[in-house]
Design a protein around this motif. Structure first.
Motif, mmCIF file in Angstrom:
data_model
loop_
_atom_site.group_PDB
_atom_site.id
_atom_site.type_symbol
_atom_site.label_atom_id
_atom_site.label_comp_id
_atom_site.label_asym_id
_atom_site.label_seq_id
_atom_site.Cartn_x
_atom_site.Cartn_y
_atom_site.Cartn_z
ATOM 1 N N VAL A 55 -7.244 -1.845 -9.023
ATOM 2 C CA VAL A 55 -6.723 -1.399 -7.734
ATOM 3 C C VAL A 55 -7.349 -2.207 -6.602
ATOM 4 C CG1 VAL A 55 -6.688 0.525 -6.108
ATOM 5 C CG2 VAL A 55 -6.164 0.920 -8.517
ATOM 6 N N LEU A 69 -8.951 3.216 -4.805
ATOM 7 C CA LEU A 69 -8.392 3.181 -3.458
ATOM 8 C C LEU A 69 -9.424 3.616 -2.419
ATOM 9 C CD1 LEU A 69 -4.843 4.694 -4.060
ATOM 10 C CD2 LEU A 69 -5.387 2.339 -3.460
ATOM 11 N N LEU A 111 0.989 2.490 -1.824
ATOM 12 C CA LEU A 111 0.881 3.223 -3.083
ATOM 13 C C LEU A 111 2.162 4.025 -3.232
ATOM 14 C CD1 LEU A 111 -0.715 4.176 -5.551
ATOM 15 C CD2 LEU A 111 -1.666 5.996 -4.121
ATOM 16 N N LEU A 125 -3.262 1.458 4.364
ATOM 17 C CA LEU A 125 -2.553 1.895 3.171
ATOM 18 C C LEU A 125 -1.523 2.953 3.498
ATOM 19 C CD1 LEU A 125 -2.564 1.550 0.077
ATOM 20 C CD2 LEU A 125 -4.005 3.580 -0.016
ATOM 21 N N LEU A 181 -8.657 10.834 -0.791
ATOM 22 C CA LEU A 181 -8.496 9.600 -0.019
ATOM 23 C C LEU A 181 -8.945 9.859 1.410
ATOM 24 C CD1 LEU A 181 -5.051 8.306 -1.303
ATOM 25 C CD2 LEU A 181 -7.323 7.474 -1.889
#
Length: 377
Positions: free
Chosen positions: A56, A85, A103, A146, A171
């Motif tokens: 990743v 991530l 993603l 992201l 995240l």
């Protein structure tokens, strides 16, 4: 005699490499791009968490279509991807080879990955392959904030969904939050927002149900203090108190650049409540309100309130309510008359503006019919 289909060399190389975890990780910097999809598939199916975490952070494409491998998600593999991530987003200097920007959690099916990794016996639709072709041609782009794209299908097990959402909350460095049709979000938006440690630049929550409590939590969230884009397209606000939207916009008035409230069931009283704060959104560049039921009087007031916004370069509005009969049938002659009145208002205001007026979709072809109004100063 049965047919024998030998594996391609790239697939054999991936299967061999995944057996040596240390070698696979240290080789990522030098692997050809074509080897990344089959290696990721092999690591995902074999639950090689450390390889996934490292891949990743070195992903050489703009998009990681994880949803195509998640028909039966395993906690360890999903955890590894999210861990990777998290590390990536926390880094001030990103790895040279990493181009990851999106993603993608849509359920594209494993055929998508089979095609990407070179198995031409599996041919997905061209629409699903389009992002892959785009990724192959955009590897020189630097990493940008992201973007989390997800959709939930009915056949997904409820327990797996809860497990996944609990993982995605990890995240903590998210900058753009984009969710299309999240069925699990109603009444739970606060749970998603409160885990974030940094300010959000863009929020796009579309085609789903939210509660008044969700909107209240959003307006009170400190993470939106630097918000540049807000998209609530398809989120019904009809029965919400008008002041909720007003408070939300007041919180972001100093930074907001794009506002999309298409198909939100917004009525005249909603729009009248937010007109004063809209006029103070000095950075606003794009305003879209298509698909809402707004009267000519309120639309005129909207044009006058936003006339002082020098940055506003694109405006998309619904055809006035008076353009339709009591049965919802569009009257073209009446619409033409109202367009002429809007033109006069814009001419009177004296500043060139790019404005589109769009009625409901055409009952014959289903396409939106847009009319451009842009008088010269």
């Amino acid at each position: 005699m049965s047919a024998y289909d030998p594996l391609r060399l790239v697939n054999l190389a991936a299967m061999s490499l995944v057996k040596d975890e240390a070698l696979a990780i240290c080789s990522l910097e030098y692997l050809p791009m074509e080897l990344y999809p089959p290696l990721f598939m092999a690591a995902f199916s074999g639950r090689h968490s450390e390889i996934l975490k490292a891949m990743v952070q070195a992903w050489p494409f703009a998009r990681l279509p994880l949803g195509g491998l998640m028909q039966k998600p395993h906690q360890g593999t999903i955890q590894a991807v999210l861990d990777g991530l998290d590390v990536l987003l926390a880094q001030k200097v990103h790895p040279r080879r990493c181009k990851l920007r999106v993603l993608d959690l849509r359920n594209t099916g494993q055929d998508f990955w089979n095609m990407w990794s070179g198995d031409m016996d599996h041919v997905p639709s061209s629409s699903l392959m389009a992002p892959v072709a785009e990724d192959m041609s955009r590897t020189k782009h630097p990493l940008t904030p992201l973007v989390i794209h997800g959709s939930v299908t009915e056949e997904q097990d409820h327990q797996a969904l809860l497990q996944f959402t609990s993982q995605i909350l990890r995240l903590q460095y998210l900058r753009d939050l984009r969710m299309a049709g999240p069925s699990f979000l109603e009444g739970r938006l606060n749970q998603m927002l409160r885990c974030l440690k940094t300010s959000l630049y863009n929020i796009s929550i579309t085609n789903c149900l939210l509660t008044e409590s969700d909107l209240t939590h959003l307006s009170q969230c400190w993470n939106i203090c630097q918000l540049k884009g807000l998209n609530l397209n398809g989120v019904t606000l009809t029965n919400f108190r008008a002041e909720l939207l007003q408070v939300l916009l007041e919180k972001v008035a100093g930074t907001l650049e794009e506002l999309d409230l298409n198909l939100c069931g917004i009525m005249d009283f909603h729009l009248m409540a937010i007109l004063p704060v809209l006029s103070s959104c000095s950075q606003l560049r794009v305003l879209s309100l298509c698909g809402n039921l707004i009267s000519m009087t309120v639309l005129e007031s909207l044009l006058r309130h936003t006339d002082g916004l020098s940055a506003l370069s694109l405006e998309l509005y619904p055809a006035p309510r008076e353009s339709y009969s009591s049965l919802g049938i569009l009257h073209q002659e009446r619409l033409a008359q109202l367009k002429a009145e809007l033109w006069e208002i814009l001419t009177d205001l004296g500043r060139p503006r790019k404005i589109w007026v769009s009625p409901s979709p055409c009952p014959h072809c289903g396409e939106d019919m847009c009319y451009h109004l842009s008088p010269n100063a």
